[in-house]
Enzyme design. Sequence first.
Site, PDB file in Angstrom:
ATOM      1  N   SER A 107      22.279  -8.587  24.697  1.00  0.00           N
ATOM      2  CA  SER A 107      22.836  -8.627  26.112  1.00  0.00           C
ATOM      3  C   SER A 107      23.614  -7.233  26.392  1.00  0.00           C
ATOM      4  CB  SER A 107      23.842  -9.744  26.487  1.00  0.00           C
ATOM      5  OG  SER A 107      24.250  -9.856  27.809  1.00  0.00           O
ATOM      6  N   ASP A 325      20.520 -11.017  32.318  1.00  0.00           N
ATOM      7  CA  ASP A 325      20.969 -12.476  32.902  1.00  0.00           C
ATOM      8  C   ASP A 325      22.519 -12.573  33.612  1.00  0.00           C
ATOM      9  OD1 ASP A 325      22.661 -12.068  30.808  1.00  0.00           O
ATOM     10  OD2 ASP A 325      22.255 -13.930  29.697  1.00  0.00           O
ATOM     11  N   ALA A 416      32.455 -15.991  36.218  1.00  0.00           N
ATOM     12  CA  ALA A 416      33.219 -14.815  36.852  1.00  0.00           C
ATOM     13  C   ALA A 416      32.414 -13.473  36.668  1.00  0.00           C
ATOM     14  CB  ALA A 416      34.566 -14.228  36.832  1.00  0.00           C
TER      15      ALA A 416
HETATM   16  C1  16G Z   1      28.579 -14.731  26.196  1.00  0.00           C
HETATM   17  C2  16G Z   1      28.067 -16.041  26.995  1.00  0.00           C
HETATM   18  C3  16G Z   1      28.637 -15.935  28.270  1.00  0.00           C
HETATM   19  C4  16G Z   1      30.074 -15.872  28.127  1.00  0.00           C
HETATM   20  C5  16G Z   1      30.351 -14.876  27.084  1.00  0.00           C
HETATM   21  C6  16G Z   1      32.006 -15.046  26.660  1.00  0.00           C
HETATM   22  C7  16G Z   1      25.992 -17.253  27.363  1.00  0.00           C
HETATM   23  C8  16G Z   1      24.405 -16.999  27.628  1.00  0.00           C
HETATM   24  N1  16G Z   1      26.663 -15.986  27.433  1.00  0.00           N
HETATM   25  O1  16G Z   1      28.048 -13.561  26.480  1.00  0.00           O
HETATM   26  O2  16G Z   1      28.448 -16.905  29.100  1.00  0.00           O
HETATM   27  O3  16G Z   1      30.889 -15.689  29.123  1.00  0.00           O
HETATM   28  O4  16G Z   1      29.972 -14.926  26.018  1.00  0.00           O
HETATM   29  O5  16G Z   1      32.355 -14.149  25.771  1.00  0.00           O
HETATM   30  O6  16G Z   1      26.240 -18.168  27.194  1.00  0.00           O
HETATM   31  P1  16G Z   1      33.589 -14.114  24.899  1.00  0.00           P
HETATM   32  O7  16G Z   1      33.794 -15.512  24.358  1.00  0.00           O
HETATM   33  O8  16G Z   1      33.529 -13.211  24.189  1.00  0.00           O
HETATM   34  O9  16G Z   1      34.797 -14.179  25.846  1.00  0.00           O
HETATM   35 MG    MG Z   2      23.141 -10.957  29.272  1.00  0.00          MG
END
Ligand code: 16G
Ligand code: MG
Length: 588
Positions: A107, A325, A416
Amino acid sequence: MNLKWYTLLVILSLFLSHTRSLTLLTEKVSPVSQVVFISMANNSYRTVYAFAREMHPKTVKTDIQYGTAGFRTKATNLGYVMYRMGLLAVLRARYKRGVIGVMITASHNPEPDNGVKLVDPKGEMLDQSWEKWATKFANVGDDQLEETINEIIKEYDIPMTDRVEIVVGKDTRPSSPSLAKSVMDGVLALAGKPIDYGIVTTPQLHYFVVCKNTNRQYGEPTEDGYYKKLTGAFKKLRGETYTNGNYKNRLLYDGANGVGAKKIKYFQELLGNTLKIEMFNDAIIGSGKLNYMCGADYVKSQQKFPTGVPVEPNVRCCSVDGDADRLIYYYMDENNGFHLMDGDRMATLIAGYLKEVLEETGIDLNLGLVQTAYANGASTDYIAKKLQVPVACVSTGVKHLHHKALDYDIGVYFEANGHGTIIFSTNAKEKLREAAKNNTISDERRLAAEALLNLIDLINETVGDAISDMLLIETILHAKGWDIQQWEDAYTDLPNRLMKVTVQDRNVITTTDAERVCVTPEGLQAEIDSAAAKYKKGRSFVRPSGTEDVVRVYAEAATREEADELAVEVAKKVHELAGGTGNPPELN
Ligand code: 16G
Ligand code: MG
C-alpha cells in the site's frame, strides 16, 4: 529388501506418479493423501515440505503477525510467507468452495516493503477466524508445514479434491513479481489453479474475485470489464453537460508513482472530455519514487501538498495511495493555505447526497454511516445532527467498517485516511429496480431510482476503491454544481494531532468500545480523561498500531495549540505507563 520387492515398488511409484500428473490436468484432484504432492515438471513426487525447503525456505526466525491488512514487512523477508499464503489460499478456497484472491502490496509503505493479504469469496478481507491460521502458516518451521496443513484440513474438514482458482494481483514494487511467483508456487503445490492478473490495484483484485464468485453477475472479471462498468455508469450520470454551476470538469491527479498512476490512463481514455484528469507522479520510470512525498497517505498524514503536482490556487486536486484503495482531495488557496478534504469529508458529502436522492425516490431504506475513532468530531456532529443520518463507530481497519456497513440497506463507510465505499443490500437493489421500472410513480421518483442504480454501478462495493470513489465525488460535485470550497463549507474540522510512541511491547495497550477506551495498562485511561477534560472539545485515544511497531495517539481540541498540547500530554503518559523506549515523546 530383495530385488523383486524393490522392482515392484519402483513400478508402483512410477504408476502413481503418472496418474498423479494426469489428475493435475483434470478439473478434479484425486486425494493421494491429505497433503497433496507436487511438481509436474519432473513428473515425480515431492512433498510440500521438500518444495518449501528447496525453493522457499523460511529465512526469518522472528514471528510475523497477520495484521490489520495482512502481512507487511521488508520485501526481502517475505518469499516463504508468500509461498505459504499460496498454500493457505487453496485451503481456504476449497473450504469456501469459491475463488480466493491474493494481493501483493504494501500500500502506502515505502518501496522496499511489501505485503500480502487474502481476499474472501465475497470480496471481503480474510475472515478473522482464519487470521490465526495465516499467522501460524507463516511462522511454523519448514518441517512443520505439512503437519499444519493436515491440522487445518482436519479442523475444517476441508475437501482436498476440488480444483480451485486463486486470483493473484500485485502492485508496481520491484519485489512484487518474484513474490507473486512464490504465491503461485504455493498454489500449485496444493494443486490449485493460479490466475495471474499481473499489476492491478487492490480494489480491482477484489472486483475480479467477486465477478468470478457471482458467475459474472457483478461484472466481467477482466480489467476491461472493470473500466467499462465504472466509466459507463459515470458517463450516464454525467449526461451531456460536463460542467455545472461552479463545478469544472478539471482535476489534478497524483498517482503516487504506483499502480493507480498506471490504471488512471485507461480511465482517461474511456472518459474522454467528460472529465479532464491531469496526471502527475505517474510512475514513468525514473520520474519519482513510489509514495515518496506524494500519495494519499503523505498528503493526509503530513497535511501537505504533494511534490510533483503544480500548485494552482483553488484548483481541485486528489491523491491516491500506492495500491489505489485510498483517496484524498485537497486544494491550495490564493494565500498558499492548504485545505484537506479527507475520508470524513467524502463520507459526509456522499451520505448527504444519498439521503437527498433517496428521499426523492420515496423508498423507505435505512441509510447509515460507519466511521472509526479517528473521524473528526466535527464530522460526526455534522452527520448525526445536521444530516440526521445514524453514525456507528468501529475499530480501525477496513474489515470492521465493511462488516458494520452490512447492517444497513445503504451503508456508507469511510476511514479518515480516505479508505471507504458504499454497500447496498439486496433489498435496496431490488426496491430500486422495481421503482425504476414502475410507470405508476412520478418521473422524479423514477429518475431518482435510476440515478441510484447507476451510482451502484459506479461504486466498487467490494472494497474502498480510490478511482471509483473519485468518480463518485466528481459525480456529486457535478450534480450539486459545487466547487471544492462549497464542499468544504459544510463544517469546520476540529484541529487534531497524531503522534507515535515507541514502547517495548505495544500489545500491553488493550482497548474497548471501538478503541475509544484504553483498558490496560491500568490507570492510563483515567490519565487520558483528565488530560482531555482540560481542553475545550478535547478528545484523545490511544491504540497499538496494526501495521507498525508503535502505539498511536490521537488528540483533537478547539484550537491547534490545544490539540498539540493534549497529544503530547497523552503521548508522555503512554511512554510512562506502557513501557516507553527512548526519550519521552515531544512534538516535532
Ligand atoms: C491498514 C488498513 C487501514 C487502516 C490502517 C491502520 C485495510 C485494507 N487497511 O492500512 O484500513 O486504517 O491499516 O493502520 O484494512 P495502523 O493500525 O498502523 O494505524
Ligand atoms: Mg492502500
